[in-house]
Write a protein that holds these residues in place. Structure first.
Motif, PDB file in Angstrom:
ATOM      1  N   GLN A  93      -7.212  -2.426  -1.720  1.00 37.00           N
ATOM      2  CA  GLN A  93      -7.361  -2.984  -0.383  1.00 37.00           C
ATOM      3  C   GLN A  93      -8.561  -2.341   0.290  1.00 37.00           C
ATOM      4  N   SER A 126      -7.187   3.357  -0.925  1.00 34.61           N
ATOM      5  CA  SER A 126      -7.846   2.061  -0.945  1.00 34.61           C
ATOM      6  C   SER A 126      -8.077   1.576  -2.376  1.00 34.61           C
ATOM      7  N   ASP A 142      -9.096  -2.435   6.349  1.00 36.37           N
ATOM      8  CA  ASP A 142      -7.786  -3.066   6.503  1.00 36.37           C
ATOM      9  C   ASP A 142      -6.674  -2.016   6.544  1.00 36.37           C
TER      10      ASP A 142
END
Length: 89
Positions: free
Chosen positions: A69, A64, A73
């Motif tokens: 991100q 991540s 997600d």
């Protein structure tokens, strides 16, 4: 006007660094209609609580950060791919 009064008035008129920063941020901020709706306020999302093994969580967190991100997600993307490969319904 006395000298000290002029200095006081001049200082009072100048903006602080924080005020300048906030003013510049407001100028750069997108109009309200372009702002994203938070996931918790969206009808498109539900909150799901579940437990993950620590190692898997750490790997997900590292990915991540690396990809910049959201962990949710990335998790949703992985689940979508897994469900597409394993259709049961």
């Amino acid at each position: 006007m006395l000298l000290w009064e002029r200095k006081f008035v001049a200082k009072k008129k100048s903006e602080s660094k924080f005020s300048d920063l906030m003013a510049s941020r407001r100028a750069d901020a997108p109009p309200p209609e372009e702002m994203k709706v938070a996931k918790r306020n969206s009808d498109e999302y539900v909150k799901a609580n579940f437990y993950l093994p620590k190692d898997l969580y750490k790997r997900l967190k590292a990915l991540s950060v690396e990809l910049e991100q959201d962990m949710g997600d990335l998790t949703a993307q992985a689940l979508e791919e897994w469900l597409a490969q394993n259709p049961r319904l």
